[in-house]
Scaffold this active site. Structure first.
Site, mmCIF file in Angstrom:
data_model
loop_
_atom_site.group_PDB
_atom_site.id
_atom_site.type_symbol
_atom_site.label_atom_id
_atom_site.label_comp_id
_atom_site.label_asym_id
_atom_site.label_seq_id
_atom_site.Cartn_x
_atom_site.Cartn_y
_atom_site.Cartn_z
ATOM 1 N N ASP A 88 0.800 -1.062 -0.053
ATOM 2 C CA ASP A 88 -0.126 -0.041 -0.086
ATOM 3 C C ASP A 88 0.918 1.141 0.032
ATOM 4 O O ASP A 88 2.180 1.080 0.277
ATOM 5 C CB ASP A 88 -0.967 -0.177 1.212
ATOM 6 C CG ASP A 88 -2.025 0.675 1.058
ATOM 7 O OD1 ASP A 88 -2.303 1.702 -0.111
ATOM 8 O OD2 ASP A 88 -3.064 0.700 1.651
ATOM 9 N N CYS A 273 -13.150 -22.832 21.697
ATOM 10 C CA CYS A 273 -12.485 -22.777 20.417
ATOM 11 C C CYS A 273 -11.433 -23.751 20.290
ATOM 12 O O CYS A 273 -10.711 -24.228 21.122
ATOM 13 C CB CYS A 273 -11.969 -21.178 20.072
ATOM 14 S SG CYS A 273 -11.225 -20.986 18.329
ATOM 15 N N CYS A 275 -9.788 -24.416 17.497
ATOM 16 C CA CYS A 275 -8.614 -23.860 16.447
ATOM 17 C C CYS A 275 -7.349 -24.374 17.014
ATOM 18 O O CYS A 275 -7.218 -24.506 18.261
ATOM 19 C CB CYS A 275 -8.839 -22.360 15.924
ATOM 20 S SG CYS A 275 -7.744 -21.211 16.862
HETATM 21 N N1 GUN Z 1 -6.635 0.634 2.948
HETATM 22 C C1 GUN Z 1 -7.755 0.718 3.483
HETATM 23 N N2 GUN Z 1 -8.664 1.558 2.565
HETATM 24 C C2 GUN Z 1 -7.640 1.899 1.689
HETATM 25 C C3 GUN Z 1 -7.896 3.048 0.521
HETATM 26 O O1 GUN Z 1 -9.062 3.432 0.278
HETATM 27 N N3 GUN Z 1 -6.680 3.182 -0.111
HETATM 28 C C4 GUN Z 1 -5.703 2.795 0.175
HETATM 29 N N4 GUN Z 1 -4.611 2.924 -0.697
HETATM 30 N N5 GUN Z 1 -5.177 1.750 1.048
HETATM 31 C C5 GUN Z 1 -6.414 1.615 1.753
HETATM 32 ZN ZN ZN Z 2 -9.113 -20.241 18.348
#
Ligand code: GUN
Ligand code: ZN
Length: 641
Positions: A88, A273, A275
């Site tokens: 990101d 749980c 898991c």
């Molecule tokens: N992560 C969560 N929402 C967004 C978004 O709208 N844009 C970007 N680039 N990363 C995100």
């Molecule tokens: Zn668990």
């Protein structure tokens, strides 16, 4: 390159190839904070099976130590992760903390330089409380930056994030503009606040409007969606990728994710749980662990909740039952029930991709079930294509045990001998006896105790239908006169009614021209083949009571019903292959009937209009022009066979 393998609702099971590695979708990418090693990436890959993850290039770039390392040895080596890495861009940090000191060009270049597989544009996060003007203005910038990123991307794949706050027209428009750009994944952004505030019905609007403009050949990523409770619904709406930061963030906060919500360890009365992280542990034991060990254990628990639900989503999708799972999940929380109810407003859009038939039975689990596209499609086709054999009706109540014709065998016969058409008032609306073995009518399960809303609606739809179809009287089963002596041919009535429903009335006329005979199953007595003037034109499938179209039938339709009805026109160089029985690939389709639906019978023709083969649609007409890969029509009979 993204290829669709299987579908259900708007959901797709796909293969996304990224730099030679395959990500099978629906998939979830765990968020890895490069500064906090809650669960090491190598473990995410090997122990949990996450073949892709997402991390943040902005955080890496801002840390001198990490930046150095990433630039020197590359991101995969720095994280010790062999799978697909998405990064990101810093957009989310600007949503959380205000403006970031960064240009789009810088961060896109940086992502390339550290060897990310899929980078992200520095889009502008459109907040749900923004005005429409503010939102529209920011989208102009996001689009400009996306264009710039496409020019710069080189070998890197790029995320073009669809924004638009809660404005459906802006979402659709943004998606459409990005559809024509050279991006590789369509994330839907700006939805984290909606999910944090449990505004799931607005999330439905946002996803559905974004999907209207999207390029269908690309996977759709719902940015920030990673809670197991939303995965089935989001997948049903056609989201292919998800990411979760929550598994680690919640763990640091001693919060545990479950399918029906997130709960504080401090509030939990028992653990309950099984898991692999929790198995054999009591809640006190977990509480008593030292902080680091507890965080890791809860993070692992959270990941197991996610992987289990994702596996379930994939299984239900493969079995054609994803609607059932989404309905179950949406009943776990009132805000999700709102989402399910809102989805009904998008019924027509969903209908475009919903398969015409599937393996799974339809379970009716409440009035919301009627929001499913299969209900809309049935009523629309019935309204347009049903021709009543008589103008008198007998109305039967819905009953357990299908098909209705078996449950009501004697009553139906008595009615027909007196010139009455039996019609069952079902949660689907009116079901004429002729259609009772056809999908979805015979393959549905309704509760025997009906809710009032459904009962009223079924009745309203039935009376509307009776008047539209030209019935003059309608009586109850107790009023059927005795001793009627009219002759009727139940097989012929059924055979024609199903053909009209599936192919339209003109096509049905062409298929039933001249002398018609049936080949019937010796075991079940059901119609197997329809022979018209000596030609085998149709075969009826035992499973869903619908027809497969034979090439002889296709030729009849092609010569009597104008194009584009049921046609898929393919390029000349594909004709010999398809005539030989090979499938039709999307890139060879020149045009097709926009009314065709997945799993529907199609007539494949060359440019001259001559039928080359018949088969079943796999992609939707809207998807075909976008897809670079994959089967558009599964071919059954080639002309050369
Ligand atoms: N992560 C969560 N929402 C967004 C978004 O709208 N844009 C970007 N680039 N990363 C995100
Ligand atoms: Zn668990």
């Amino acid at each position: 390159m993204f290829e669709i393998i299987k579908r259900d609702g708007m959901a797709r099971m796909g293969r996304f190839e990224v730099h030679g590695k395959i990500v099978e979708t629906p998939a979830l990418l765990p968020v890895v904070n490069p500064k906090i090693n809650t669960v090491p990436p190598r473990e995410l890959y090997e122990k949990f099976g996450f073949k892709a993850l997402i991390t943040n290039s902005y955080i890496i770039k801002n840390s001198p130590e990490l930046r150095e390392k990433a630039l020197e040895s590359g991101l995969h080596s720095m994280l010790d992760y062999p799978g697909v890495i998405m990064t990101d861009s810093g957009t989310f940090q600007s949503h959380m903390y205000g403006e970031v000191e960064l240009t789009n060009e810088e961060i896109v270049r940086f992502q390339k330089d550290i060897g990310t597989d899929i980078g992200t544009v520095l889009d502008i996060f459109t907040e749900p409380f923004w005005t429409k003007e503010q939102t529209a203005e920011s989208i102009v910038t996001t689009l400009e930056r996306t264009r710039q990123a496409c020019d710069m991307k080189g070998d890197m794949l790029i995320n073009g994030v669809i924004q638009g706050s809660v404005y459906q027209d802006l979402r659709e428009d943004c998606a459409r503009k990005m559809a024509s750009m050279d991006i590789d994944v369509h994330p839907i952004g700006g939805v984290v606040p909606l999910m944090e505030q449990y505004r799931y019905s607005e999330l439905v609007d946002v996803v559905m409007s974004s999907k209207r403009g999207i390029n269908h050949s690309r996977p759709v990523h719902l940015f920030g969606a990673g809670h197991p409770m939303v995965l089935a619904l989001a997948a049903l709406m056609g989201c292919d990728l998800f990411d979760s930061a929550g598994y680690a963030k919640f763990a640091r906060d001693d919060r545990m994710m479950f399918i029906d919500g997130t709960f504080r360890l401090a509030d939990m009365k028992s653990l309950d749980c099984d898991c692999p992280a929790c198995r054999g542990r009591k809640v006190e034991e977990l509480r008593g662990m030292d902080k680091n060990r507890r965080t890791k254990t809860i993070a692992e628990h959270n990941l197991y909740q996610i992987t289990r639900e994702l596996a379930l989503v994939r299984r239900y999708l493969q079995e054609g039952r994803l609607w059932e799972l989404a309905e179950i999940r949406c009943r776990a929380h009132p805000a999700l029930l709102d989402a399910l109810r809102r989805l009904k407003e998008h019924q027509a859009q969903m209908e475009l991709s919903d398969p015409i038939s599937r393996d799974g039975a339809i379970f009716y689990t409440g009035p919301e079930s009627r929001g499913r596209p299969v209900y809309l499609r049935y009523l629309e086709r019935l309204g347009k294509r049903y021709v009543p054999p008589t103008d008198k009706a007998v109305l039967f109540p819905d009953c357990q045990g299908k098909p209705y014709g078996r449950a009501y065998a004697e009553d139906f016969d008595r009615a027909r001998r007196s010139g009455y058409t039996p019609i069952v008032v079902s949660p689907f609306g009116p079901v004429p006896a002729e259609l009772d073995e056809m999908y979805p009518l015979a393959q549905s399960l309704f509760p025997s105790i009906q809710d009032e809303e459904t009962e009223n609606e079924s009745e309203r739809l039935t009376y509307q239908f009776l008047s539209m179809a030209g019935f003059k009287t309608a009586i109850e089963p107790g009023q059927i006169p005795d001793g009627g002596s009219q002759e009727y041919d139940a097989d012929m009535l059924r055979a024609k009614a199903v053909a009209r429903y599936q192919f339209g009335n003109e096509a049905a006329d062409a298929l039933f021209r001249g002398e018609v005979a049936f080949v019937k199953s010796k075991k079940t007595g059901k119609i197997r083949n329809v022979i018209s003037d000596g030609e085998h034109v149709l075969s009826m499938r035992a499973g869903d009571g619908m027809y497969t179209l034979r090439l002889e039938g296709a030729k009849r339709i092609a010569s009597s019903v104008p194009a584009p009805h049921m046609r898929v026109v393919i390029a000349d160089d594909a004709v010999p292959f398809v005539a030989d029985g090979r499938n039709v690939f999307a890139q060879f389709v020149l045009s097709c009937d926009p009314e065709l639906r997945p799993m529907e019978e199609a007539i494949v023709t060359g440019k001259d209009g001559n039928p080359v083969a018949t088969g079943r649609m796999f992609l939707t007409p809207a998807e075909i022009p976008f897809m670079k890969k994959g089967i558009a029509v599964k071919v059954r009979t080639g002309a050369e066979e």
